[in-house]
Design an enzyme around this catalytic site. Structure first.
Site, PDB file in Angstrom:
ATOM      1  N   HIS A 259       0.833  -1.201   0.000  1.00 20.54           N
ATOM      2  CA  HIS A 259       0.000   0.000   0.000  1.00 20.54           C
ATOM      3  C   HIS A 259       0.878   1.267   0.000  1.00 20.54           C
ATOM      4  O   HIS A 259       0.701   2.150  -0.843  1.00 20.54           O
ATOM      5  CB  HIS A 259      -0.912  -0.015   1.239  1.00 20.54           C
ATOM      6  CG  HIS A 259      -1.777   1.194   1.377  1.00 20.54           C
ATOM      7  ND1 HIS A 259      -3.084   1.220   0.947  1.00 20.54           N
ATOM      8  CD2 HIS A 259      -1.522   2.424   1.878  1.00 20.54           C
ATOM      9  CE1 HIS A 259      -3.590   2.424   1.185  1.00 20.54           C
ATOM     10  NE2 HIS A 259      -2.664   3.166   1.756  1.00 20.54           N
ATOM     11  N   GLU A 260       1.832   1.306   0.913  1.00 19.03           N
ATOM     12  CA  GLU A 260       2.701   2.495   0.989  1.00 19.03           C
ATOM     13  C   GLU A 260       3.563   2.617  -0.263  1.00 19.03           C
ATOM     14  O   GLU A 260       3.895   3.723  -0.690  1.00 19.03           O
ATOM     15  CB  GLU A 260       3.571   2.457   2.254  1.00 19.03           C
ATOM     16  CG  GLU A 260       2.801   2.391   3.577  1.00 19.03           C
ATOM     17  CD  GLU A 260       1.676   3.419   3.727  1.00 19.03           C
ATOM     18  OE1 GLU A 260       1.761   4.491   3.098  1.00 19.03           O
ATOM     19  OE2 GLU A 260       0.701   3.128   4.460  1.00 19.03           O
ATOM     20  N   HIS A 263       1.732   4.598  -2.777  1.00 19.11           N
ATOM     21  CA  HIS A 263       1.907   6.043  -2.530  1.00 19.11           C
ATOM     22  C   HIS A 263       3.291   6.485  -2.982  1.00 19.11           C
ATOM     23  O   HIS A 263       3.463   7.536  -3.599  1.00 19.11           O
ATOM     24  CB  HIS A 263       1.762   6.338  -1.032  1.00 19.11           C
ATOM     25  CG  HIS A 263       0.355   6.274  -0.511  1.00 19.11           C
ATOM     26  ND1 HIS A 263      -0.667   7.027  -1.029  1.00 19.11           N
ATOM     27  CD2 HIS A 263      -0.197   5.548   0.502  1.00 19.11           C
ATOM     28  CE1 HIS A 263      -1.796   6.781  -0.350  1.00 19.11           C
ATOM     29  NE2 HIS A 263      -1.534   5.871   0.575  1.00 19.11           N
ATOM     30  N   GLU A 289      -4.699   7.987  -2.849  1.00 19.86           N
ATOM     31  CA  GLU A 289      -5.182   6.721  -2.299  1.00 19.86           C
ATOM     32  C   GLU A 289      -5.518   5.731  -3.416  1.00 19.86           C
ATOM     33  O   GLU A 289      -5.400   4.519  -3.240  1.00 19.86           O
ATOM     34  CB  GLU A 289      -6.388   6.990  -1.397  1.00 19.86           C
ATOM     35  CG  GLU A 289      -6.634   5.961  -0.329  1.00 19.86           C
ATOM     36  CD  GLU A 289      -5.445   5.756   0.609  1.00 19.86           C
ATOM     37  OE1 GLU A 289      -5.282   4.623   1.095  1.00 19.86           O
ATOM     38  OE2 GLU A 289      -4.664   6.701   0.853  1.00 19.86           O
TER      39      GLU A 289
HETATM   40 ZN    ZN Z   1      -2.911   5.242   2.026  1.00 19.92          ZN
END
Ligand code: ZN
Length: 495
Positions: A259-260, A263, A289
């Protein structure tokens, strides 16, 4: 040589930007490295930087240059001037004393929230939350949004979005999501409980490093460390990600790292040459996101992804995975079960957690709900949406950090991001049907290249809704998220 007005504007913008990156780095350090008794000093350092950054961003010289640059012809320069003007007009409307008061209150409220959560007592946090709400209303009034304070809070994170637009999207999503959740709950299919135990942290670290590098994260311009709550911080040439490790929950550290990484890939893909200007900045939290969610969910929970990575995962953990079949592992990766805690939620239930928070914030700002009534309303909505009633404030209204920092209007970005991710996913797959075979071969470059040109390299050129329209050829709609969830979870749970 005499520099042009545009060059001088960019130099001013960069000054404010780099001060912000220093603050970001100190914030990262606070969560990763800070000795326990050094927090007060760090708070002073951060307050000083916030003051310097506000002064740099509100420098009257920027206002003069913006007036001078009223009609620049070059397209990219016009975007920079347009967005810089938007930022400047906002920043100069906020008195420095208000900015300082808000920062001080955020620090006090954070500690009050942490203590209240520990003590499981919402009433200890309630006055701090009330003051944050008052400050948020004041801020909206300073900016000329006094009659629409919640819209202002949303617009701060996702320019162009309003509560009304979100309500329309979320209502449609809810209508499709609730029946899916109900039928999965009634399904007998379940991953075997407690099969992923005793995964040594060192090997977990090696594996997630291999995965995130394959996805395309450039470790020469970033790193990953450990913190209590995973996050991604930084800009341009220096991206700091964090994860956390649990020997008995290796999928948590893996998926939070992915997830990171999503980003981080977005930040690394913003044009470095435009760093410090709006063209080198992200297009808002919803788009941000969407990038983390797309890599975490659409990509990394797919069969194709695991066709490539499962043998490597088994190689790292031969004993731990010896009794786990491929189907069991895949079901564990895609486990669906309701939970009270948003950050522990699977991707099917996740959006319901956000709908709850959006509804609560909307009512708070509309004056339909008093702070004292919050726990009861929270619990009732939790029962209605998730089928679970929190037994404590800690697992209910006090679970998230966001409100302690006064970050209202932030939660909807998560759900917005999920919708954008799914819509991008269907678009890119229609253009590149071979993506699955790419993934099965451990090659993610075609997807990343597409995201680079369509999303990352655009910086802040377009607001989220326009960006989606341009890239996908359609208005943002929840139907792709619903379609994606059905396609992924129906075969696993609904036979
Ligand atoms: Zn996030």
């Amino acid at each position: 040589m005499q520099s042009t007005a545009y060059e001088r504007l960019v130099a001013h913008l960069k000054r404010a930007h780099y001060l912000g990156t220093v603050a970001g780095l100190l914030g990262w350090d606070e969560q990763v490295n800070l000795p326990p008794d050094s927090a007060d000093q760090r708070a002073e350092q951060l307050a000083l930087l916030a003051e310097l950054q506000h002064a740099a961003a509100a420098d009257p010289a920027i206002g003069e240059l913006l007036r001078e640059l009223d009609s620049v012809a070059a397209v990219d320069q016009a975007v920079v001037v347009r967005e810089a003007r938007r930022d400047y007009e906002r920043v100069v409307k906020l008195p420095a004393s208000f900015v300082a008061e808000k920062a001080r209150h955020a620090s006090a409220a954070y500690h009050a929230w942490a203590a209240a959560k520990q003590a499981d007592d919402f009433s200890a946090f309630a006055p701090f939350l009330q003051k944050h709400l008052d400050l948020a209303r004041q801020e909206a009034a300073f900016l000329g949004w006094g009659d629409r304070p919640y819209d202002y809070a949303i617009d701060k994170h996702d320019p162009g979005l309003t509560a009304a637009k979100l309500t329309a999207l979320f209502d449609e999503l809810k209508a499709g999501l609730v029946p899916l959740v109900r039928s999965i709950a009634a399904s007998p299919a379940r991953p075997p409980a407690g099969v992923l135990q005793k995964f040594p942290v060192e090997a977990q670290r090696d594996f997630l490093r291999e995965v995130t590098e394959k996805l395309g994260f450039n470790y020469r311009r970033g790193r990953i460390d450990v913190s209590l709550h995973p996050f991604c911080e930084g800009a341009g040439a220096d991206i700091r990600m964090t994860t956390r490790f649990d020997a008995d929950n290796p999928l948590d550290s893996l998926f939070s790292s992915i997830h990171e990484t999503g980003h981080g890939l977005y930040e690394q893909g913003l044009p470095l040459a435009a760093q410090g200007t709006p063209l080198g900045q992200n297009a808002g939290m919803g788009v941000h996101e969407s990038q983390s969610r797309l890599w975490e969910n659409q990509v990394s929970r797919s069969r194709a992804f695991w066709r490539f990575f499962e043998p490597r995962f088994r190689e790292k953990f031969p004993a731990q995975l010896a009794g786990v079949s491929s189907d069991e592992l895949y079901l564990a990766v895609n486990e669906v079960a309701p939970t009270l805690i948003r950050v522990d939620s699977d991707e099917v239930h996740y959006n319901l957690h956000i709908l709850l928070r959006f509804e609560v914030e909307r009512r708070l700002f509309a004056g339909e709900l008093a702070v004292a009534e919050l726990p009861a309303t929270w619990n009732a909505l939790s029962q209605e949406l998730l089928g679970l009633t929190p037994t404590s404030d800690r697992t209910g209204v006090l679970q998230d950090v966001h409100w302690s920092g006064g970050a209202f209007g932030y939660f909807p970005s998560y759900c917005l991001g999920n919708m954008i991710a799914a819509q991008l996913w269907f678009t890119v797959r229609s253009q590149y049907p071979e993506l699955d075979s790419d993934f099965a071969a451990g090659d993610f470059s075609r997807l990343l290249g597409w995201l680079r040109t369509q999303i990352h390299e655009q910086g802040r050129r377009y607001e989220a809704l326009e960006l989606v329209r341009r890239v996908t050829g359609e208005e943002l709609t929840p139907k792709y998220l619903l379609r994606y969830l059905h396609e992924r979870y129906a075969p696993l749970y609904l036979g």
